[in-house]
Design a protein around this motif. Structure first.
Motif, PDB file in Angstrom:
ATOM      1  N   MET A 131      18.366  34.234  49.087  1.00 52.34           N
ATOM      2  CA  MET A 131      18.313  33.511  50.357  1.00 52.34           C
ATOM      3  C   MET A 131      19.087  32.206  50.243  1.00 52.34           C
ATOM      4  N   LYS A 132      20.041  32.025  51.182  1.00 55.30           N
ATOM      5  CA  LYS A 132      20.869  30.819  51.141  1.00 55.30           C
ATOM      6  C   LYS A 132      20.728  29.984  52.411  1.00 55.30           C
ATOM      7  N   TYR A 133      20.376  30.651  53.508  1.00 54.55           N
ATOM      8  CA  TYR A 133      20.342  29.964  54.807  1.00 54.55           C
ATOM      9  C   TYR A 133      18.996  30.198  55.501  1.00 54.55           C
ATOM     10  N   CYS A 134      18.592  29.219  56.285  1.00 55.77           N
ATOM     11  CA  CYS A 134      17.354  29.324  57.047  1.00 55.77           C
ATOM     12  C   CYS A 134      17.545  30.331  58.176  1.00 55.77           C
ATOM     13  N   SER A 135      16.628  31.313  58.264  1.00 56.76           N
ATOM     14  CA  SER A 135      16.759  32.348  59.290  1.00 56.76           C
ATOM     15  C   SER A 135      16.386  31.825  60.675  1.00 56.76           C
ATOM     16  N   LEU A 136      15.786  30.633  60.750  1.00 52.49           N
ATOM     17  CA  LEU A 136      15.389  30.066  62.043  1.00 52.49           C
ATOM     18  C   LEU A 136      16.453  29.140  62.622  1.00 52.49           C
ATOM     19  N   CYS A 137      17.077  28.291  61.745  1.00 50.12           N
ATOM     20  CA  CYS A 137      18.017  27.293  62.277  1.00 50.12           C
ATOM     21  C   CYS A 137      19.411  27.386  61.660  1.00 50.12           C
ATOM     22  N   GLY A 138      19.572  28.226  60.620  1.00 53.41           N
ATOM     23  CA  GLY A 138      20.880  28.361  59.997  1.00 53.41           C
ATOM     24  C   GLY A 138      21.206  27.273  58.979  1.00 53.41           C
ATOM     25  N   CYS A 179      21.287  34.982  59.679  1.00 57.49           N
ATOM     26  CA  CYS A 179      21.227  35.756  58.443  1.00 57.49           C
ATOM     27  C   CYS A 179      20.933  34.822  57.275  1.00 57.49           C
ATOM     28  N   SER A 180      19.901  35.170  56.489  1.00 59.64           N
ATOM     29  CA  SER A 180      19.522  34.297  55.373  1.00 59.64           C
ATOM     30  C   SER A 180      20.500  34.402  54.209  1.00 59.64           C
ATOM     31  N   LEU A 181      21.381  35.389  54.247  1.00 66.00           N
ATOM     32  CA  LEU A 181      22.356  35.561  53.162  1.00 66.00           C
ATOM     33  C   LEU A 181      23.679  34.868  53.439  1.00 66.00           C
ATOM     34  N   CYS A 182      24.174  34.951  54.718  1.00 65.90           N
ATOM     35  CA  CYS A 182      25.511  34.414  55.016  1.00 65.90           C
ATOM     36  C   CYS A 182      25.501  33.361  56.128  1.00 65.90           C
ATOM     37  N   GLY A 183      24.357  33.190  56.822  1.00 72.78           N
ATOM     38  CA  GLY A 183      24.286  32.199  57.894  1.00 72.78           C
ATOM     39  C   GLY A 183      24.826  32.691  59.226  1.00 72.78           C
ATOM     40  N   GLY A 184      25.296  33.952  59.281  1.00 67.90           N
ATOM     41  CA  GLY A 184      25.777  34.520  60.548  1.00 67.90           C
ATOM     42  C   GLY A 184      24.633  34.760  61.525  1.00 67.90           C
ATOM     43  N   ARG A 208      15.696  46.432  63.743  1.00 70.15           N
ATOM     44  CA  ARG A 208      15.662  45.473  62.626  1.00 70.15           C
ATOM     45  C   ARG A 208      16.577  44.316  62.986  1.00 70.15           C
ATOM     46  N   PHE A 209      16.395  43.211  62.299  1.00 74.08           N
ATOM     47  CA  PHE A 209      17.360  42.124  62.394  1.00 74.08           C
ATOM     48  C   PHE A 209      18.556  42.487  61.516  1.00 74.08           C
ATOM     49  N   VAL A 210      19.741  42.573  62.144  1.00 72.90           N
ATOM     50  CA  VAL A 210      20.967  42.985  61.450  1.00 72.90           C
ATOM     51  C   VAL A 210      22.007  41.890  61.636  1.00 72.90           C
ATOM     52  N   ILE A 252      20.732  44.033  56.544  1.00 72.69           N
ATOM     53  CA  ILE A 252      19.551  44.397  57.330  1.00 72.69           C
ATOM     54  C   ILE A 252      18.370  43.621  56.753  1.00 72.69           C
ATOM     55  N   HIS A 253      17.669  42.894  57.639  1.00 73.74           N
ATOM     56  CA  HIS A 253      16.541  42.079  57.178  1.00 73.74           C
ATOM     57  C   HIS A 253      15.244  42.743  57.617  1.00 73.74           C
ATOM     58  N   TYR A 254      14.613  43.445  56.678  1.00 74.58           N
ATOM     59  CA  TYR A 254      13.372  44.162  56.956  1.00 74.58           C
ATOM     60  C   TYR A 254      12.207  43.183  56.992  1.00 74.58           C
ATOM     61  N   GLN A 255      11.261  43.461  57.871  1.00 75.00           N
ATOM     62  CA  GLN A 255      10.030  42.676  57.909  1.00 75.00           C
ATOM     63  C   GLN A 255       8.870  43.646  57.767  1.00 75.00           C
ATOM     64  N   ASN A 256       7.989  43.375  56.827  1.00 73.44           N
ATOM     65  CA  ASN A 256       6.942  44.321  56.455  1.00 73.44           C
ATOM     66  C   ASN A 256       5.580  43.641  56.391  1.00 73.44           C
ATOM     67  N   PRO A 257       4.506  44.442  56.407  1.00 70.64           N
ATOM     68  CA  PRO A 257       3.153  43.845  56.390  1.00 70.64           C
ATOM     69  C   PRO A 257       2.884  43.033  55.122  1.00 70.64           C
ATOM     70  N   ASN A 258       1.970  42.095  55.258  1.00 71.24           N
ATOM     71  CA  ASN A 258       1.521  41.288  54.124  1.00 71.24           C
ATOM     72  C   ASN A 258       0.126  41.722  53.671  1.00 71.24           C
ATOM     73  N   ASN A 259      -0.086  41.630  52.378  1.00 73.78           N
ATOM     74  CA  ASN A 259      -1.403  41.901  51.820  1.00 73.78           C
ATOM     75  C   ASN A 259      -2.207  40.615  51.681  1.00 73.78           C
ATOM     76  N   VAL A 260      -3.480  40.704  52.024  1.00 73.21           N
ATOM     77  CA  VAL A 260      -4.436  39.629  51.782  1.00 73.21           C
ATOM     78  C   VAL A 260      -5.460  40.174  50.780  1.00 73.21           C
TER      79      VAL A 260
END
Lengths: 184, 184
Positions: free
Chosen positions: A1-8, B4-9, B23-25, B32-40
């Motif tokens: 992870m390099k960038y914020c997914s909310l604000c960039g 995008c958390s990888l490239c900022g696009g 999905r968020f692409v 592709i940014h998958y979002q999945n359930p969390n365990n408690v």
């Protein structure tokens, strides 16, 4: 992870206030981006003394045999996820699904939640399977199974049936040998 | 998610190739940014006929009573997560932890994995607790419990002890009334 997914904005990997472990934190909007384990839900589907296996048409472990299983999606229960995966991978429906086991894999931050139930009706390969078939215990391709949790689940099933819910975790050493642990 | 958390696009919310849900692409790098359930993960910690409860010092449900439980972290097992939460919230150690129940909450994409074990030694409020205490069944503050899964877990414990591993899921209607379901 390099960038914020909310604000960039750019993110740092640091311990936020009132926390005790490193997280990705935005340098611009201060959002904290948590990363947590994923659940993999699947099923041992049986017909008499046979178990349904799928030969994988996707990486990782293309060509190896597995139980129908896959990542749980938002908005579903663990059982719904197991049923969906059986349909997607083997066009297979199940009756009487019961929780069979919970298996942690901390080295890849995954938890497998396996069910067991009776295979109903026909089955056929889904898009992610090269072939699907029913196997008796002595027909299981033990040396061609895709993942350690598949072999362990099958061993537990043939030894104990559905008499108990198993809870265990796997470790993996530097040579990528896996061990299963019951208890701490 | 906007970036995008990888490239900022910028990202779109759409169904990727060979997939069947949105999905968020990333529009730039195609990630592709998958979002999945969390365990408690949490625990019913017992001493004789008493159970350990914590009064929450954090939102949501500040001031309400709960079982020690919290989000599972990467790199740990479900049992390690339950132990860690008992220490963080109540400075409480457990012996003989056993899997007690798996409870899906699809409306918030969470899965609770609850354990049961014996409370060992002293306990005291952690940073996230106003107070912690031991309660017999008739002393449980039933109307002041933080979450439906807490009350249901306690009811199942007082009814069945640790004789079985429970599997259930919760639904929530538009009035935010919760129901527990065993089976489909």
């Amino acid at each position: 992870m390099k960038y914020c997914s909310l604000c960039g904005g750019t993110v740092d990997f640091r311990i936020p206030d009132k926390d005790n472990r490193e997280r990705f934190v935005c340098n611009n909007c201060d959002a904290i981006h948590y990363q947590n384990p994923n659940n993999v839900c699947g099923a041992i589907l049986t017909r008499g003394d046979q178990v349904l296996l799928c030969r994988r048409a996707i990486e990782p472990r293309y060509g190896f045999w597995t139980l129908p299983a896959g990542f749980m999606e938002n908005g579903e229960t663990v059982e719904q996820a197991a049923r969906r995966e059986a349909i997607e991978e083997a066009n297979a429906e199940a009756a009487g699904l019961q929780l069979f086991g919970v298996f942690s894999m901390p080295y890849i931050s995954q938890v497998y939640l396996m069910f067991c139930g009776e295979l109903i009706g026909d089955f056929s390969p889904g898009d992610e399977s090269l072939e699907v078939g029913l196997f008796r215990q002595d027909e299981i391709p033990w040396s061609e199974l895709a993942f350690p949790v598949v072999g362990c689940s099958l061993e537990l099933y043939f030894k104990h049936g559905t008499s108990q819910v198993h809870h265990a975790w796997f470790s993996r050493d530097q040579q990528r040998n896996h061990s299963i642990h019951f208890g701490d």
